[in-house]
Design a protein around this motif. Structure first.
Motif, PDB file in Angstrom:
ATOM      1  N   SER A 196       0.832  -1.202   0.000  1.00 14.01           N
ATOM      2  CA  SER A 196       0.000   0.000   0.000  1.00 14.01           C
ATOM      3  C   SER A 196       0.867   1.253   0.000  1.00 14.01           C
ATOM      4  N   LYS A 197       0.774   2.026  -1.082  1.00 13.14           N
ATOM      5  CA  LYS A 197       1.496   3.291  -1.136  1.00 13.14           C
ATOM      6  C   LYS A 197       0.994   4.233  -0.052  1.00 13.14           C
ATOM      7  N   LYS A 198      -0.314   4.162   0.215  1.00 11.62           N
ATOM      8  CA  LYS A 198      -0.902   4.993   1.265  1.00 11.62           C
ATOM      9  C   LYS A 198      -0.274   4.683   2.620  1.00 11.62           C
ATOM     10  N   MET A 199      -0.083   3.395   2.914  1.00 12.96           N
ATOM     11  CA  MET A 199       0.492   3.013   4.184  1.00 12.96           C
ATOM     12  C   MET A 199       1.962   3.401   4.271  1.00 12.96           C
ATOM     13  N   MET A 200       2.662   3.348   3.162  1.00  9.70           N
ATOM     14  CA  MET A 200       4.060   3.758   3.138  1.00  9.70           C
ATOM     15  C   MET A 200       4.175   5.253   3.456  1.00  9.70           C
ATOM     16  N   GLU A 201       3.320   6.046   2.831  1.00 10.14           N
ATOM     17  CA  GLU A 201       3.341   7.488   3.073  1.00 10.14           C
ATOM     18  C   GLU A 201       2.925   7.803   4.511  1.00 10.14           C
ATOM     19  N   LEU A 202       1.970   7.034   5.037  1.00  6.63           N
ATOM     20  CA  LEU A 202       1.534   7.243   6.409  1.00  6.63           C
ATOM     21  C   LEU A 202       2.674   6.947   7.384  1.00  6.63           C
ATOM     22  N   PHE A 203       3.467   5.946   7.092  1.00  3.75           N
ATOM     23  CA  PHE A 203       4.602   5.612   7.953  1.00  3.75           C
ATOM     24  C   PHE A 203       5.557   6.794   8.024  1.00  3.75           C
ATOM     25  N   ILE A 204       5.833   7.386   6.894  1.00  2.00           N
ATOM     26  CA  ILE A 204       6.768   8.510   6.848  1.00  2.00           C
ATOM     27  C   ILE A 204       6.231   9.701   7.640  1.00  2.00           C
ATOM     28  N   ARG A 205       4.925   9.936   7.546  1.00  2.00           N
ATOM     29  CA  ARG A 205       4.322  11.064   8.272  1.00  2.00           C
ATOM     30  C   ARG A 205       4.228  10.806   9.771  1.00  2.00           C
ATOM     31  N   THR A 206       3.992   9.548  10.135  1.00  2.00           N
ATOM     32  CA  THR A 206       3.721   9.230  11.536  1.00  2.00           C
ATOM     33  C   THR A 206       4.984   8.994  12.339  1.00  2.00           C
ATOM     34  N   VAL A 207       5.923   8.229  11.765  1.00  2.00           N
ATOM     35  CA  VAL A 207       7.156   7.917  12.490  1.00  2.00           C
ATOM     36  C   VAL A 207       8.148   9.043  12.214  1.00  2.00           C
ATOM     37  N   ARG A 208       7.863  10.171  12.837  1.00  3.09           N
ATOM     38  CA  ARG A 208       8.602  11.393  12.538  1.00  3.09           C
ATOM     39  C   ARG A 208      10.035  11.365  13.044  1.00  3.09           C
ATOM     40  N   SER A 209      10.303  10.609  14.084  1.00  2.00           N
ATOM     41  CA  SER A 209      11.661  10.563  14.624  1.00  2.00           C
ATOM     42  C   SER A 209      12.641   9.916  13.659  1.00  2.00           C
ATOM     43  N   LEU A 210      12.117   9.222  12.666  1.00  2.00           N
ATOM     44  CA  LEU A 210      12.978   8.570  11.680  1.00  2.00           C
ATOM     45  C   LEU A 210      12.857   9.202  10.304  1.00  2.00           C
ATOM     46  N   SER A 211      12.194  10.327  10.220  1.00  2.00           N
ATOM     47  CA  SER A 211      11.876  10.903   8.906  1.00  2.00           C
ATOM     48  C   SER A 211      13.118  11.222   8.100  1.00  2.00           C
ATOM     49  N   GLY A 212      14.233  11.521   8.782  1.00  4.41           N
ATOM     50  CA  GLY A 212      15.449  11.846   8.050  1.00  4.41           C
ATOM     51  C   GLY A 212      16.091  10.648   7.392  1.00  4.41           C
ATOM     52  N   GLU A 213      15.567   9.461   7.690  1.00  2.00           N
ATOM     53  CA  GLU A 213      16.157   8.246   7.138  1.00  2.00           C
ATOM     54  C   GLU A 213      15.423   7.733   5.902  1.00  2.00           C
ATOM     55  N   PHE A 214      14.513   8.543   5.368  1.00  2.00           N
ATOM     56  CA  PHE A 214      13.816   8.188   4.141  1.00  2.00           C
ATOM     57  C   PHE A 214      14.418   8.960   2.977  1.00  2.00           C
ATOM     58  N   THR A 215      14.721   8.258   1.917  1.00  2.00           N
ATOM     59  CA  THR A 215      15.238   8.885   0.700  1.00  2.00           C
ATOM     60  C   THR A 215      14.363   8.472  -0.475  1.00  2.00           C
ATOM     61  N   ILE A 216      14.551   9.099  -1.586  1.00  2.00           N
ATOM     62  CA  ILE A 216      13.794   8.756  -2.786  1.00  2.00           C
ATOM     63  C   ILE A 216      14.616   7.812  -3.651  1.00  2.00           C
ATOM     64  N   ASP A 217      14.029   6.686  -3.993  1.00  2.00           N
ATOM     65  CA  ASP A 217      14.669   5.731  -4.896  1.00  2.00           C
ATOM     66  C   ASP A 217      14.630   6.310  -6.303  1.00  2.00           C
ATOM     67  N   VAL A 218      15.791   6.571  -6.885  1.00  2.00           N
ATOM     68  CA  VAL A 218      15.849   7.229  -8.189  1.00  2.00           C
ATOM     69  C   VAL A 218      15.247   6.363  -9.293  1.00  2.00           C
ATOM     70  N   ALA A 219      15.259   5.061  -9.112  1.00  2.00           N
ATOM     71  CA  ALA A 219      14.725   4.152 -10.133  1.00  2.00           C
ATOM     72  C   ALA A 219      13.207   4.146 -10.156  1.00  2.00           C
TER      73      ALA A 219
END
Length: 381
Positions: A98-121
């Motif tokens: 679920s793309k929705k759940m992936m995005e929700l994880f990024i918004r909710t688990v804010r203490s780890l937000s700096g550890e998300f990057t964009i996959d260039v592929a």
């Protein structure tokens, strides 16, 4: 189903048609979860807990309405490691669903937000959490449970080897997790483990946080007649003959331990020719092959033990099932040092999962966790 070269599967997910029995246990576990129960699932090592959990997770009524997450914490040793493994496992499981759940994880688990990057592929967020990124595990754990509660489907979360949390240095870890789980309204949990005596104390002791918080399901060995029918049928499907007496001999040798029987028959199947017969001699050859494959590993593992611990391990291996290990008779028979040193060694071997313990009406029984290691020790020492 595509033809499988060897139907005795010993790793990964097992197709339903190659799963031996466990139908009643699967149905019980499924019913408990669908009715909002948390479950403590106990068994001896390698009897099939993980397989049963996957068997349950693959049921249509679970798959259609739930996210299913399996998290093994055996190798963790602190709340920080637990939080890392737990969070990473949840993200890795839900990301492809679920793309929705992936995005929700990024918004909710804010203490780890700096550890998300964009996959260039793919252009999608990528989780690059490492162990050192967690600076406040309790705060991150708060966010992870908040995320679970916001999920767009109910979650079923299995935490395997749950007794490991009792070894964490944090003294209040059971209370921390119990509070989170108690207030988590959008998930049901399976607490699985193989150290039954520890789990029994965790969930049945009035003074412990998890007291009376779960339904209990014990997983015993598959009955001989069920496993014999299963094994004989699989050999027959490939035009190979296996007789009931051979299955009985294997079942007896490994006391019904599912993994060991599967491993033994996996090897025996591979060396039994089409239209051939799997005999007791075939089984002996299969076991010799397995012991030879693992000899280097056994010697390396044993080299890490102190002499006293190794002496007790060898003594228990030679007994097969050992009782009254602190008695003068047992100590003299195996030239051990003293009752107190045996107690100390037994405690360490239990903690490190070299041996298991079973309470009986007459006391305690000890045996090696790894049956193949037991056979190798008896053969070589």
């Amino acid at each position: 189903m595509n033809q499988i070269e060897n139907p005795f599967i010993i790793k990964g997910e097992i197709p339903e048609e190659l799963f031996c029995d466990r139908v009643s246990e699967r149905d019980t576990l499924t019913r408990l979860l669908l009715n909002g129960n948390n479950v403590v699932l106990t068994s001896n090592r390698r009897v099939g807990k993980t397989g049963l959990i996957n068997f349950c997770f693959n049921q249509k009524q679970i798959q259609d309405n739930h996210y299913t997450i399996f998290c093994d914490i055996l190798e963790t040793s602190s709340l920080k490691e637990f939080t890392y493994i737990f969070g990473k496992r949840i993200f890795d499981t839900l990301k492809p669903k679920s793309k929705k759940m992936m995005e929700l994880f990024i918004r909710t688990v804010r203490s780890l937000s700096g550890e998300f990057t964009i996959d260039v592929a793919t252009g999608l967020p990528k989780f690059s959490l490492s162990f050192g990124n967690i600076t406040n595990p309790e705060y991150t754990l708060d966010e992870i449970f908040e995320y679970i509660d916001k999920a767009d489907k109910r979650c079923v979360i299995a935490i395997d080897e749950f007794q490991q949390i009792t070894r964490y240095p944090e003294k209040n870890i059971e209370a921390i997790l119990r509070t989170h789980i108690q207030h988590c309204k959008n998930a049901d949990f399976i607490f699985a483990g193989s150290e039954r005596h520890i789990l029994a104390e965790m969930f049945n002791s009035y003074s412990r946080p998890f007291y009376a918080s779960t339904s209990a399901l014990g997983l015993d060995e598959i009955p001989l007649e069920k496993y014999a029918e299963f094994a004989i049928r699989l050999f027959s499907n490939y035009n190979k003959l296996l007789t009931n007496d051979v299955v009985e001999s294997v079942y007896s040798k490994f006391s019904g331990n599912t993994f060991c029987m599967q491993k033994c028959f996996n090897t025996a199947f591979s060396i039994t020719k089409e239209n051939g017969v799997c005999t007791v001699e075939t089984i002996d050859a299969a076991i010799d092959d397995i012991l030879a494959e693992n000899e280097h590993s056994y010697r390396l593992r044993l080299s890490l033990l102190s002499n006293r611990n190794k002496e007790l391990l060898f003594a228990i291996a030679k007994e097969g099932v050992a009782e009254q290990i602190t008695s003068g008779k047992f100590i003299r028979k195996h030239a051990l040092q003293s009752s107190s040193s045996v107690q100390t060694s037994a405690k360490q071997l239990l903690s490190d999962d070299w041996i298991t313990i079973k309470a009986t009406a007459n006391g305690k029984q000890y045996r090696l966790t790894d049956y193949f290691l037991m056979l190798w020790i008896v053969k070589n020492y």
